[in-house]
Scaffold this active site. Structure first.
Site, short mmCIF file in Angstrom:
data_model
loop_
_atom_site.label_atom_id
_atom_site.label_comp_id
_atom_site.label_asym_id
_atom_site.label_seq_id
_atom_site.Cartn_x
_atom_site.Cartn_y
_atom_site.Cartn_z
N GLU A 79 -4.94 -1.18 7.83
CA GLU A 79 -5.77 -2.36 7.63
C GLU A 79 -5.16 -3.64 8.20
O GLU A 79 -4.84 -4.58 7.46
CB GLU A 79 -6.07 -2.56 6.13
N GLU A 96 -9.25 6.15 3.31
CA GLU A 96 -9.31 5.60 1.95
C GLU A 96 -10.77 5.45 1.55
O GLU A 96 -11.61 5.09 2.37
CB GLU A 96 -8.65 4.22 1.84
O1 IFM Z 1 -4.85 -0.63 -2.77
C1 IFM Z 1 -5.49 -0.95 -1.58
C2 IFM Z 1 -4.78 -0.30 -0.41
O2 IFM Z 1 -3.44 -0.63 -0.37
C3 IFM Z 1 -5.41 -0.74 0.89
N1 IFM Z 1 -6.83 -0.51 0.86
C4 IFM Z 1 -7.57 -0.97 -0.29
C5 IFM Z 1 -6.92 -0.49 -1.56
C6 IFM Z 1 -7.70 -1.01 -2.79
O3 IFM Z 1 -7.72 -2.39 -2.77
#
Ligand code: IFM
Length: 490
Positions: free
Chosen positions: A213, A397
């Protein structure tokens, strides 16, 4: 959000007065899609029978180092920007730090047994740069490499494929002291670190991810100031975007040069955006440039979108001299070095109003930035297929935090969320998207950055006093999906 006002972050979604609360149907256009999205996207209903996934589809769970490991100063680990930020910024909701977190450093075997019980084929985790190279340059910390070697062996023993992220926001503090991501040299420091890792673990067949990210790290960390390192300088954030992408490209080149096994790519968090007012198409396009194409285009097309360049905050500099001093000759060629896999983090969508502000158009989880809209996953994946060159995709994710009123292991919202997103993933595969796996965020409750331990994103409940792990109901439900390689209707 107007581009000039750093008033919005993914952690602080403004619900604009009068924003349309649209309980279901997608609004006006899909942001920035050069081809309008199919209007019927929101009308799809899942079949009454289970939706099966292709053989070999990777079901997984994801974590990151700083959020679970703890052991912040053990066995030679150096300080990261998050150690500093958590201790001194006063910006962590419960005043906590990641010093102990879920103590995974000492309890990884228990956690890997949980993975085995869950039945996943893949586990995504990150390496802490300051554990491997404590000052971010120069000397290697062998104990750091040894720790990760144990993890890799532990996964191999359990026949779980590693998905390894090289950077999930824990920049070594000395690298930040030298300027951090706004400093071009950080990209070279990162490539050196990646070289060390590839030299040590290049024979491990894995999916390798360069950075997690880059958008959130650059914007929240260098512009909104609510993440480490806590800066509030939009120009620094723009430079941090470019230098992270450059680091990504250099790392892909190092991966190829070292002949590392497996495949490599970035992890991008992407967000379909819709106009909350039919007249807001232009504003929506701008937001889409910042949220999505600023990252997808350089990596997959070798260019920055023109509407991501301008004088607004969050844009690359419009002034030709400034642009040329940031984006140097050859950078985009490096950034677009061919990748073997694209990691996509999907959490939801954003609305855009006439002012160009991001507004709420769907219900959120208890993380207010997370507007839940499962069909947006289909929209996003089919858009990538339509607009970019073909590359295998992993959903790296996807998840929600527990409901605020909930305590413990009964988490029906997470089950509903995951079911609807798995269905949209299956639908995207049927539509020809080369989606090869789905990692749920997260295996464990953990340190949720500025929210500290106030948000629980895990399939597994962690009692942070005793460190006892208890699988939640969603854990058991997810294991039945994995076993069936299919998602059943409710
Ligand atoms: O916890 C975070 C992760 O580190 C990066 N993506 C989003 C998740 C939830 O906020």
């Amino acid at each position: 959000m107007t581009g000039s006002a750093p008033s919005f972050s993914r952690r602080q979604l403004f619900t604009a007065t009068g924003a349309m609360a649209v309980g279901g149907v997608a609004l006006a256009t899909l942001a920035g899609c050069s081809t309008p999205a199919p209007a019927k996207t929101a009308m799809w209903t899942p079949p009454a029978t289970p939706m099966a996934f292709p053989k070999g589809y990777v079901w997984g769970a994801a974590t990151s180092a700083y959020q679970i490991e703890g052991a912040w100063n053990i066995d030679g680990r150096g300080p990261s920007v998050w150690d500093t930020f958590a201790l001194y910024s006063g910006k962590i909701a419960d005043g906590s730090t990641g010093e102990v977190a879920a103590d995974h450093y000492h309890r990884w075997k228990t956690d890997f047994d949980l993975l085995k019980t869950l039945g996943v084929g893949g586990y995504r985790f990150s390496l802490a740069w300051p554990r491997i190279q404590p000052t971010g340059s120069g000397a290697i910390n062998q104990k750091g490499l040894d720790f990760y070697k144990q993890l890799l062996d532990g996964l191999a023993e359990r026949s779980i494929r590693p998905a390894i992220t090289l950077f999930h926001w824990d920049l070594p503090q000395p690298v930040q002291d030298a300027g951090g991501w706004p400093n071009r040299d950080t990209a070279n420091r990162f490539a050196d670190y990646a070289d060390i890792v590839f030299g040590a673990f290049g024979d491990v067949d894995a999916d390798w991810f360069t950075l997690n990210e880059p958008k959130t790290h650059a914007f929240n960390g260098y512009w909104y100031g609510n993440h480490a390192p806590g800066l509030t300088d939009p120009n620094a954030a723009a430079a941090a975007v470019h230098h992270q992408l450059l680091a990504h490209g250099l790392t892909v080149q190092a991966f190829d040069a070292q002949g590392v096994k497996g495949r490599v790519g970035p992890v991008l968090n992407l967000t379909p955006v819709s106009a909350s007012d039919p007249a807001a198409a232009d504003q929506t396009k701008n937001v889409d440039a910042r949220e999505n194409r600023l990252f997808l285009d350089p990596v997959l097309k070798g260019s920055y979108p023109t509407d991501a360049i301008g004088t607004e905050n969050g844009q690359l500099p419009a002034d030709p001299a400034q642009f040329a001093s940031l984006v140097k000759e050859g950078d985009l060629k490096t950034i677009s070095s061919p990748i073997g896999v694209l990691g996509v983090n999907y959490y939801g969508v954003a609305g855009v109003d006439l002012n160009g502000d991001e507004v709420q158009i769907h219900p959120t989880s208890t993380a207010e930035w997370e507007q839940i809209w499962a069909p947006g996953l289909y929209t996003l994946l089919t858009r990538i297929k339509r607009e970019y060159k073909k590359v295998p995709i992993l959903l790296t994710e996807n998840g929600i935090p527990d409901d605020l009123l909930q305590d413990g292991v009964d988490d029906p919202q997470r089950i509903d969320y995951l079911r609807s997103h798995f269905q949209q993933a299956a639908r995207a595969i049927e539509a020809g998207v080369p989606l090869e796996g789905h990692y749920v965020w997260s295996l464990l409750d953990n340190f949720e950055w500025a929210e500290g331990y106030t948000q629980r994103w895990g399939l597994t409940h962690v009692d942070f006093t005793t460190q006892k792990r208890t699988p939640k109901k969603s854990f058991h439900w997810y294991s039945t999906v994995i076993a069936a390689n299919a998602v059943a209707p409710k």
